[in-house]
Design a protein around this motif. Structure first.
Motif, PDB file in Angstrom:
ATOM      1  N   ASN A 180       0.815  -1.225   0.000  1.00  0.00           N
ATOM      2  CA  ASN A 180       0.000   0.000   0.000  1.00  0.00           C
ATOM      3  C   ASN A 180       0.847   1.274   0.000  1.00  0.00           C
ATOM      4  OD1 ASN A 180      -2.579  -1.327   0.081  1.00  0.00           O
ATOM      5  ND2 ASN A 180      -2.156  -1.817   2.230  1.00  0.00           N
ATOM      6  N   SER A 181       1.943   1.238  -0.735  1.00  0.00           N
ATOM      7  CA  SER A 181       2.854   2.385  -0.766  1.00  0.00           C
ATOM      8  C   SER A 181       2.873   3.055  -2.136  1.00  0.00           C
ATOM      9  CB  SER A 181       4.276   1.926  -0.419  1.00  0.00           C
ATOM     10  OG  SER A 181       4.789   1.108  -1.462  1.00  0.00           O
ATOM     11  N   ILE A 182       3.546   4.211  -2.179  1.00  0.00           N
ATOM     12  CA  ILE A 182       3.887   4.887  -3.431  1.00  0.00           C
ATOM     13  C   ILE A 182       5.385   4.679  -3.643  1.00  0.00           C
ATOM     14  CG2 ILE A 182       4.076   7.115  -4.618  1.00  0.00           C
ATOM     15  CD1 ILE A 182       1.708   8.064  -2.866  1.00  0.00           C
ATOM     16  N   ILE A 183       5.774   4.238  -4.837  1.00  0.00           N
ATOM     17  CA  ILE A 183       7.186   3.980  -5.129  1.00  0.00           C
ATOM     18  C   ILE A 183       7.627   4.871  -6.290  1.00  0.00           C
ATOM     19  CG2 ILE A 183       8.903   2.266  -5.820  1.00  0.00           C
ATOM     20  CD1 ILE A 183       7.086   0.105  -4.640  1.00  0.00           C
ATOM     21  N   ILE A 184       8.682   5.637  -6.059  1.00  0.00           N
ATOM     22  CA  ILE A 184       9.262   6.482  -7.104  1.00  0.00           C
ATOM     23  C   ILE A 184      10.559   5.829  -7.570  1.00  0.00           C
ATOM     24  CG2 ILE A 184      10.217   8.758  -7.655  1.00  0.00           C
ATOM     25  CD1 ILE A 184       8.419   9.850  -5.349  1.00  0.00           C
ATOM     26  N   LEU A 185      10.651   5.542  -8.859  1.00  0.00           N
ATOM     27  CA  LEU A 185      11.833   4.889  -9.423  1.00  0.00           C
ATOM     28  C   LEU A 185      12.836   5.944  -9.880  1.00  0.00           C
ATOM     29  CD1 LEU A 185      10.074   2.211 -11.692  1.00  0.00           C
ATOM     30  CD2 LEU A 185      10.719   2.005  -9.279  1.00  0.00           C
TER      31      LEU A 185
ATOM     32  N   ASP B 155       7.979  15.982  -3.080  1.00  0.00           N
ATOM     33  CA  ASP B 155       7.143  17.027  -2.476  1.00  0.00           C
ATOM     34  C   ASP B 155       5.729  16.992  -3.032  1.00  0.00           C
ATOM     35  OD1 ASP B 155       9.240  17.871  -0.948  1.00  0.00           O
ATOM     36  OD2 ASP B 155       9.771  19.573  -2.218  1.00  0.00           O
ATOM     37  N   ARG B 156       5.623  16.618  -4.298  1.00  0.00           N
ATOM     38  CA  ARG B 156       4.307  16.581  -4.939  1.00  0.00           C
ATOM     39  C   ARG B 156       3.544  15.310  -4.591  1.00  0.00           C
ATOM     40  NH1 ARG B 156       4.639  16.185 -11.104  1.00  0.00           N
ATOM     41  NH2 ARG B 156       4.463  13.973 -10.624  1.00  0.00           N
ATOM     42  N   GLU B 157       4.275  14.193  -4.441  1.00  0.00           N
ATOM     43  CA  GLU B 157       3.624  12.891  -4.285  1.00  0.00           C
ATOM     44  C   GLU B 157       3.711  12.317  -2.880  1.00  0.00           C
ATOM     45  OE1 GLU B 157       1.845  11.606  -6.583  1.00  0.00           O
ATOM     46  OE2 GLU B 157       2.433  12.902  -8.248  1.00  0.00           O
ATOM     47  N   CYS B 158       4.477  12.957  -2.015  1.00  0.00           N
ATOM     48  CA  CYS B 158       4.761  12.376  -0.699  1.00  0.00           C
ATOM     49  C   CYS B 158       3.557  12.482   0.235  1.00  0.00           C
ATOM     50  CB  CYS B 158       5.979  13.048  -0.073  1.00  0.00           C
ATOM     51  SG  CYS B 158       6.645  12.129   1.321  1.00  0.00           S
ATOM     52  N   VAL B 159       2.607  11.610   0.009  1.00  0.00           N
ATOM     53  CA  VAL B 159       1.454  11.511   0.903  1.00  0.00           C
ATOM     54  C   VAL B 159       1.398  10.068   1.403  1.00  0.00           C
ATOM     55  CG1 VAL B 159       0.041  13.395   0.033  1.00  0.00           C
ATOM     56  CG2 VAL B 159       0.020  11.244  -1.186  1.00  0.00           C
ATOM     57  N   GLY B 160       1.569   9.904   2.697  1.00  0.00           N
ATOM     58  CA  GLY B 160       1.549   8.552   3.238  1.00  0.00           C
ATOM     59  C   GLY B 160       2.875   7.840   3.062  1.00  0.00           C
ATOM     60  N   ASN B 161       2.794   6.578   2.720  1.00  0.00           N
ATOM     61  CA  ASN B 161       3.950   5.684   2.679  1.00  0.00           C
ATOM     62  C   ASN B 161       4.642   5.761   1.316  1.00  0.00           C
ATOM     63  OD1 ASN B 161       5.614   3.782   3.837  1.00  0.00           O
ATOM     64  ND2 ASN B 161       4.363   2.037   3.211  1.00  0.00           N
TER      65      ASN B 161
END
Length: 326
Positions: free
Chosen positions: A215-220, A245-251
């Motif tokens: 349930n995370s967001i992963i930036i490659l 900064d734009r996507e860092c919501v939650g995990n």
């Protein structure tokens, strides 16, 4: 004549080679090659796991990354000399088939100089798709391409006359239109049995990874500074800080590219950095995993995760605002 041999330079290459060989009764050989900032040949833990997996008959390691700190001409000459002196390379013509993923690398150049006929497997998922490949070419130095063409007879992947066949992830809209065959990653994964999935997962994945990235967001990340596309490390860090900064919501995590050597602890906590010692595609082997979002600038791996709610490729144009940034 010996069975086939696979020449790998990245974790993704190893991943595909494992998937292609895991069902083989007659085992093939494997070369693990590194140069410049490649880390594969010095990853002793991965090599040990590959040996224990018993998927390959023989594993040969050729590490030329030891020359990375030397001046360019010395590094190139010593790298080529070390490859040519390797006993497996000396007898590579004895193999029934030779498979390589990156034929413009130093080891690819040596094989071409020996006029060895080989099969080229796509370097990354869908990187031979027409639009992506043409954009990649446009980012390269035209003069360097001309020099390579004069010295080696080819300057781009897939251009050598020694290629017997090119294997691509998807035949649709590929840059090449002759001697191509599909080798689809999704189908390779679907074809694995339960025990085979566990075996591949044990080679590439940390057992605790699932509980962290579920349930995370992963930036490659991608090595834009290393590849000369961005002018400095600071600009690359700024690029990924802006995305965070734009996507860092939650995990949210940063998954490092294997060749990415930047210190991202300047912009994100260490606990939120996933090291680059496995291909992101391997997380498809984690049962019941759900990823909220995967984001990259232009990585072809972005859309390769099955249980992902949203995949975002920002595109090459996204970099334009950072290229002339001081």
């Amino acid at each position: 004549m010996r069975n086939s041999i696979f020449i790998c330079q990245t974790y993704f290459h190893i991943f595909i080679a494992v998937l292609l060989n895991i069902k083989n009764v007659k085992k093939n050989d494997l070369i693990i090659f590194s140069e410049k900032n490649d880390k594969l040949a010095i990853d002793d833990q991965l090599i040990d796991r590959l040996i224990k997996s018993n998927i390959f008959n023989k594993i040969e390691v050729i590490d030329c990354s030891e020359f990375k700190e030397q001046k360019a001409y010395k590094r190139i000459l010593r790298t080529l000399f070390k490859i040519r002196k390797n006993n497996v390379i000396k007898e590579i013509q004895k193999y029934k088939e030779v498979y390589i993923f990156n034929d413009i690398s130093s080891i690819g150049k040596v094989i071409n100089r020996k006029n060895i006929k080989y099969n080229l497997i796509e370097d990354g998922r869908d990187c031979f798709r027409k639009k992506h490949f043409e954009k990649n070419i446009s980012q390269q130095n035209a003069l360097k391409r001309i020099v390579k063409k004069i010295l080696f007879g080819y300057s781009l992947m897939g251009e050598s006359k020694n290629i017997k066949k090119i294997y691509v992830n998807n035949l649709e809209d590929t840059y090449f239109n002759h001697n191509i065959e599909e080798c689809n990653l999704d189908n390779l994964l679907k074809g694995l049995g339960k025990e085979e999935k566990l075996k591949v997962a044990e080679i590439f994945l940390n057992k605790e990874l699932k509980e962290h990235i579920n349930n995370s967001i992963i930036i490659l990340t991608q090595p834009f500074f290393e590849d000369g596309i961005l002018e400095s490390e600071d600009i690359q860090l700024r690029l990924y800080k802006d995305i965070l900064d734009r996507e860092c919501v939650g995990n949210t995590f940063l998954k490092l590219h294997p060749r990415d050597t930047l210190n991202y602890e300047k912009i994100i906590n260490k606990e939120k950095i996933i090291q680059g010692d496995f291909p992101i595609e391997a997380i498809n082997l984690i049962p019941n995993l759900n990823v909220k979002k995967i984001i990259s600038v232009s990585s072809t791996a972005t859309k390769s995760i099955a249980n992902c709610s949203e995949s975002i490729v920002l595109g090459w144009d996204y970099l334009e605002g950072y290229k002339d940034h001081e």
